[in-house]
Motif scaffolding. Structure first.
Motif, PDB file in Angstrom:
ATOM      1  N   PRO A 176       0.830  -1.121   0.008  1.00  0.00           N
ATOM      2  CA  PRO A 176      -0.085   0.102   0.251  1.00  0.00           C
ATOM      3  C   PRO A 176       0.757   1.249   0.058  1.00  0.00           C
ATOM      4  CG  PRO A 176      -0.673  -1.632   1.909  1.00  0.00           C
ATOM      5  CD  PRO A 176       0.619  -2.125   1.176  1.00  0.00           C
ATOM      6  N   GLY A 177       0.552   2.028  -0.808  1.00  0.00           N
ATOM      7  CA  GLY A 177       1.230   3.813  -0.711  1.00  0.00           C
ATOM      8  C   GLY A 177       0.634   4.682  -0.562  1.00  0.00           C
ATOM      9  N   ILE A 178       1.352   5.688  -0.773  1.00  0.00           N
ATOM     10  CA  ILE A 178       0.728   7.384  -0.307  1.00  0.00           C
ATOM     11  C   ILE A 178       0.634   7.868  -1.888  1.00  0.00           C
ATOM     12  CG2 ILE A 178       1.203   9.444   0.575  1.00  0.00           C
ATOM     13  CD1 ILE A 178       0.989   7.410   2.688  1.00  0.00           C
ATOM     14  N   GLU A 179      -0.680   8.072  -2.199  1.00  0.00           N
ATOM     15  CA  GLU A 179      -0.854   8.787  -3.350  1.00  0.00           C
ATOM     16  C   GLU A 179      -1.113  10.372  -3.131  1.00  0.00           C
ATOM     17  OE1 GLU A 179      -3.175   7.028  -6.255  1.00  0.00           O
ATOM     18  OE2 GLU A 179      -3.080   4.885  -5.442  1.00  0.00           O
ATOM     19  N   VAL A 180      -0.247  11.038  -4.096  1.00  0.00           N
ATOM     20  CA  VAL A 180      -0.249  12.598  -4.145  1.00  0.00           C
ATOM     21  C   VAL A 180      -0.838  13.154  -4.998  1.00  0.00           C
ATOM     22  CG1 VAL A 180       1.060  14.663  -3.572  1.00  0.00           C
ATOM     23  CG2 VAL A 180       1.706  12.326  -2.748  1.00  0.00           C
ATOM     24  N   PHE A 181      -1.931  14.021  -5.033  1.00  0.00           N
ATOM     25  CA  PHE A 181      -2.349  14.622  -6.215  1.00  0.00           C
ATOM     26  C   PHE A 181      -2.027  16.046  -6.152  1.00  0.00           C
ATOM     27  CE2 PHE A 181      -4.911  11.082  -5.652  1.00  0.00           C
ATOM     28  CZ  PHE A 181      -5.376  10.593  -6.594  1.00  0.00           C
ATOM     29  N   VAL A 182      -1.393  16.507  -7.114  1.00  0.00           N
ATOM     30  CA  VAL A 182      -0.885  18.286  -7.387  1.00  0.00           C
ATOM     31  C   VAL A 182      -2.025  19.003  -8.162  1.00  0.00           C
ATOM     32  CG1 VAL A 182       1.023  19.561  -7.575  1.00  0.00           C
ATOM     33  CG2 VAL A 182       1.408  17.181  -6.784  1.00  0.00           C
ATOM     34  N   PHE A 183      -2.576  20.086  -7.528  1.00  0.00           N
ATOM     35  CA  PHE A 183      -3.407  20.844  -8.183  1.00  0.00           C
ATOM     36  C   PHE A 183      -2.819  22.416  -8.255  1.00  0.00           C
ATOM     37  CE2 PHE A 183      -4.492  21.086  -4.034  1.00  0.00           C
ATOM     38  CZ  PHE A 183      -4.805  22.419  -3.814  1.00  0.00           C
ATOM     39  N   GLY A 184      -3.342  23.028  -9.085  1.00  0.00           N
ATOM     40  CA  GLY A 184      -3.143  24.388  -9.363  1.00  0.00           C
ATOM     41  C   GLY A 184      -4.102  25.372  -8.932  1.00  0.00           C
ATOM     42  N   VAL A 185      -4.024  26.570  -8.784  1.00  0.00           N
ATOM     43  CA  VAL A 185      -4.985  27.622  -8.519  1.00  0.00           C
ATOM     44  C   VAL A 185      -5.135  28.506  -9.433  1.00  0.00           C
ATOM     45  CG1 VAL A 185      -5.632  29.236  -6.915  1.00  0.00           C
ATOM     46  CG2 VAL A 185      -4.856  27.140  -6.003  1.00  0.00           C
ATOM     47  N   PRO A 186      -6.191  28.696 -10.521  1.00  0.00           N
ATOM     48  CA  PRO A 186      -6.185  29.536 -11.526  1.00  0.00           C
ATOM     49  C   PRO A 186      -5.928  31.108 -10.912  1.00  0.00           C
ATOM     50  CG  PRO A 186      -8.304  28.036 -11.152  1.00  0.00           C
ATOM     51  CD  PRO A 186      -7.530  28.109 -10.051  1.00  0.00           C
ATOM     52  N   GLY A 187      -5.731  31.741 -12.011  1.00  0.00           N
ATOM     53  CA  GLY A 187      -5.432  33.186 -11.696  1.00  0.00           C
ATOM     54  C   GLY A 187      -4.363  33.839 -11.956  1.00  0.00           C
ATOM     55  N   GLY A 188      -3.517  32.806 -12.506  1.00  0.00           N
ATOM     56  CA  GLY A 188      -2.075  33.454 -12.870  1.00  0.00           C
ATOM     57  C   GLY A 188      -2.030  33.779 -14.440  1.00  0.00           C
ATOM     58  N   ALA A 189      -0.711  34.316 -15.018  1.00  0.00           N
ATOM     59  CA  ALA A 189      -0.696  34.262 -16.315  1.00  0.00           C
ATOM     60  C   ALA A 189      -0.880  33.116 -17.166  1.00  0.00           C
ATOM     61  CB  ALA A 189       0.700  34.799 -16.607  1.00  0.00           C
ATOM     62  N   PHE A 190      -0.533  31.950 -16.819  1.00  0.00           N
ATOM     63  CA  PHE A 190      -0.953  30.676 -17.390  1.00  0.00           C
ATOM     64  C   PHE A 190      -1.741  30.016 -16.783  1.00  0.00           C
ATOM     65  CE2 PHE A 190       3.764  31.349 -18.430  1.00  0.00           C
ATOM     66  CZ  PHE A 190       3.562  31.971 -19.710  1.00  0.00           C
ATOM     67  N   PRO A 191      -2.482  28.924 -17.430  1.00  0.00           N
ATOM     68  CA  PRO A 191      -3.485  28.229 -16.888  1.00  0.00           C
ATOM     69  C   PRO A 191      -3.186  27.167 -16.049  1.00  0.00           C
ATOM     70  CG  PRO A 191      -3.235  27.491 -19.235  1.00  0.00           C
ATOM     71  CD  PRO A 191      -2.743  28.876 -19.156  1.00  0.00           C
ATOM     72  N   ALA A 192      -3.996  27.092 -14.879  1.00  0.00           N
ATOM     73  CA  ALA A 192      -3.587  25.938 -13.953  1.00  0.00           C
ATOM     74  C   ALA A 192      -4.516  24.749 -14.385  1.00  0.00           C
ATOM     75  CB  ALA A 192      -3.908  26.549 -12.425  1.00  0.00           C
ATOM     76  N   ARG A 193      -3.999  23.798 -14.657  1.00  0.00           N
ATOM     77  CA  ARG A 193      -4.599  22.724 -15.712  1.00  0.00           C
ATOM     78  C   ARG A 193      -5.223  21.610 -14.845  1.00  0.00           C
ATOM     79  NH1 ARG A 193      -0.489  21.649 -20.953  1.00  0.00           N
ATOM     80  NH2 ARG A 193      -0.029  23.771 -21.345  1.00  0.00           N
ATOM     81  N   GLN A 194      -4.721  21.350 -13.679  1.00  0.00           N
ATOM     82  CA  GLN A 194      -5.084  20.233 -12.756  1.00  0.00           C
ATOM     83  C   GLN A 194      -6.140  21.118 -11.773  1.00  0.00           C
ATOM     84  OE1 GLN A 194      -4.638  17.065 -13.532  1.00  0.00           O
ATOM     85  NE2 GLN A 194      -6.031  16.618 -11.688  1.00  0.00           N
ATOM     86  N   HIS A 195      -7.264  20.618 -11.666  1.00  0.00           N
ATOM     87  CA  HIS A 195      -8.169  21.055 -10.722  1.00  0.00           C
ATOM     88  C   HIS A 195      -8.179  20.203  -9.399  1.00  0.00           C
ATOM     89  CE1 HIS A 195     -10.629  23.770 -13.883  1.00  0.00           C
ATOM     90  NE2 HIS A 195      -9.282  23.998 -13.953  1.00  0.00           N
ATOM     91  N   ARG A 196      -8.302  20.904  -8.233  1.00  0.00           N
ATOM     92  CA  ARG A 196      -8.438  20.242  -7.119  1.00  0.00           C
ATOM     93  C   ARG A 196      -9.768  19.158  -7.213  1.00  0.00           C
ATOM     94  NH1 ARG A 196      -6.729  20.843  -1.022  1.00  0.00           N
ATOM     95  NH2 ARG A 196      -7.708  19.204  -0.171  1.00  0.00           N
ATOM     96  N   GLU A 197     -10.702  19.801  -7.464  1.00  0.00           N
ATOM     97  CA  GLU A 197     -12.061  19.041  -7.738  1.00  0.00           C
ATOM     98  C   GLU A 197     -11.979  17.539  -8.394  1.00  0.00           C
ATOM     99  OE1 GLU A 197     -13.256  23.443  -7.336  1.00  0.00           O
ATOM    100  OE2 GLU A 197     -11.638  22.250  -8.278  1.00  0.00           O
ATOM    101  N   ALA A 198     -11.035  17.890  -9.784  1.00  0.00           N
ATOM    102  CA  ALA A 198     -11.055  16.497 -10.434  1.00  0.00           C
ATOM    103  C   ALA A 198     -10.086  15.739  -9.565  1.00  0.00           C
ATOM    104  CB  ALA A 198     -10.406  17.192 -11.678  1.00  0.00           C
ATOM    105  N   SER A 199      -9.181  16.240  -9.084  1.00  0.00           N
ATOM    106  CA  SER A 199      -8.257  15.156  -8.125  1.00  0.00           C
ATOM    107  C   SER A 199      -9.135  14.325  -7.186  1.00  0.00           C
ATOM    108  CB  SER A 199      -7.116  15.758  -7.583  1.00  0.00           C
ATOM    109  OG  SER A 199      -6.263  16.507  -8.553  1.00  0.00           O
ATOM    110  N   GLU A 200      -9.972  15.134  -6.475  1.00  0.00           N
ATOM    111  CA  GLU A 200     -10.582  14.743  -5.641  1.00  0.00           C
ATOM    112  C   GLU A 200     -11.798  13.581  -5.776  1.00  0.00           C
ATOM    113  OE1 GLU A 200     -12.152  17.977  -3.581  1.00  0.00           O
ATOM    114  OE2 GLU A 200     -10.532  18.221  -2.213  1.00  0.00           O
TER     115      GLU A 200
END
Length: 417
Positions: A176-200
């Motif tokens: 059994p492992g530890i799984e880490v989902f990394v998300f970004g927060v929109p609002g910068g100059a470039f798009p944050a492509r991974q949304h926390r809601e999708a990861s959850e």
């Protein structure tokens, strides 16, 4: 026996530099350059061959049908009539970056004891948003065995970019492992492509243990600097997390949580004072394959650009000489993929599974790579210029090349998709 299988995307015959990916600095710099699809695909084959010789298990994911006539039809146009921008989006070979194909949770981590895969929707950018149906079709063929569960994409607008924003840490592939989902927060100059809601949503769908599942925010500085996916600034394997100092928004809290959940973890953090964020992203130091060799050593498979960047190569040599967790560095040539912003890690999706449960047509050995290479040598275009995208002969060549490959692999059920 569970083992890690690296499924590499075969670089498709339509590989070109259309500059469709804002925030991906390499792709932006290469916009309008002449691409070399044949050389690109052969570089990918060479990387797979090198991995086999390291004792790793290799699989393949296949080029998508390009141009995507079904997608264009949904926009009420045909390739011959479409604008230049729509043509480029319909012809994109970006499915070659298999790290964006899906998010994978191995059987030891899931509630039902099966390996779960959720295909990525890639909803942020138009040229990638139409990849998921064909990716889903491939995954459902390759992983049809009851040892797997393959899920359709999380619906838009929740952006999901697959394994490029997901990491796993464990004392062994079968534990059994530890799984880490990394998300970004929109609002910068470039798009944050991974949304926390999708990861959850993916974590829920995979039946993961909440106590062993982490959601970490990617630092806005990393996204602004060109780290459009987490795997441009961090990668994990086994008990090793290898990351840039500026990879995460709240490093102290994140690392403390990981250490509490997995006390054996080894965090290798590269200081910004030794390797700048700019050098890390330009060299794709972290977009490397961090793998466990058959003898148990951890190795890092880096692109040639890492060796060509003095600060990066110096850090790597000092780490290996200092008896750090990464014991070996292997260098591969994937310059054509790098030109569009994808390093060694972008080109592969790792799946922890028993190889006997995978459709054997999607697994490769040296002989099968020889056969694939022969098809590429014969049918892939040698070069594509930006003003070639309207050339009817080129389109026919691209379509024939893919058909020849799928026929040679006897995966003909995908030809007409």
């Amino acid at each position: 026996m569970l083992t890690e299988i690296n499924f590499d995307g075969i670089i498709g015959p339509s590989h070109n530099y259309a500059g469709l990916s804002p925030g991906n600095l390499a792709a932006t710099r290469s916009h309008g350059a002449v691409s070399r699809p044949r050389a690109a695909a052969l570089q990918g084959i060479s990387k797979m061959r090198a991995n086999l010789r390291l004792g790793l298990v290799e699989g393949i994911l296949l080029p998508h049908a390009r141009p995507d006539h079904q997608w264009l039809a949904s926009l009420h146009t045909r390739y011959e009539e479409a604008s230049d921008h729509l043509r480029a989006q319909a012809l994109s070979a970006s499915a070659m970056w298999a790290a964006n194909a899906a998010t994978v949770s191995p059987a030891p981590d899931t509630a039902d004891g099966r390996c779960h895969l959720t295909v990525a929707n890639l909803a942020t950018l138009p040229h990638r948003s139409h990849e998921w149906p064909e990716t889903l079709a491939q995954l459902r063929i390759a992983f049809a065995n009851d040892a797997f569960r393959v899920h359709a994409a999380v619906p838009p607008p929740f952006g999901d970019e697959g394994a490029a924003n997901h990491m796993r840490l464990a004392g062994g592939h079968d534990r059994p492992g530890i799984e880490v989902f990394v998300f970004g927060v929109p609002g910068g100059a470039f798009p944050a492509r991974q949304h926390r809601e999708a990861s959850e949503a993916i974590a829920r769908g995979h039946g993961l243990d909440r106590a062993r599942t982490f959601f970490a925010q990617q630092s806005p500085e990393a996204i602004e600097a060109g780290a459009f996916h987490n795997d441009v600034v961090a990668v994990a394997n086994g008990l090793v997390l290898f990351a840039h100092e500026q990879a995460f928004a709240d490093t102290a809290s994140f690392y403390a949580g990981l250490r509490a959940a997995l006390p054996e973890i080894e965090i290798v953090e590269v200081p910004a004072s030794q390797v700048s964020l700019e050098d890390a992203i330009r060299s794709y130091l972290f977009n490397a394959q961090l793998v466990t060799l058959p003898g148990g050593d951890t190795a890092l498979i880096v692109p040639e650009e890492a060796r060509d960047t003095p600060s990066v190569w110096r850090w790597l040599q000092e780490h290996v000489a200092g008896n750090g967790p990464i014991r070996r560095v292997e260098v591969v040539d994937v310059r054509e993929s790098m030109g569009n912003g994808g390093g060694p890690a972008c080109l592969r999706l790792r799946v922890v599974a028993d190889p006997r449960t995978v459709d054997p047509r999607f697994l490769v050995d040296e002989a099968k790579l020889d056969s694939i290479g022969e098809v590429i040598e014969r049918y892939w275009p040698e070069a594509i210029k930006s003003d070639d995208l309207g050339d009817a002969d080129l389109i026919r060549q691209i379509e024939e090349a893919r058909s020849r490959l799928l026929t040679s692999l006897r995966i003909v059920e995908l030809i007409d998709r």
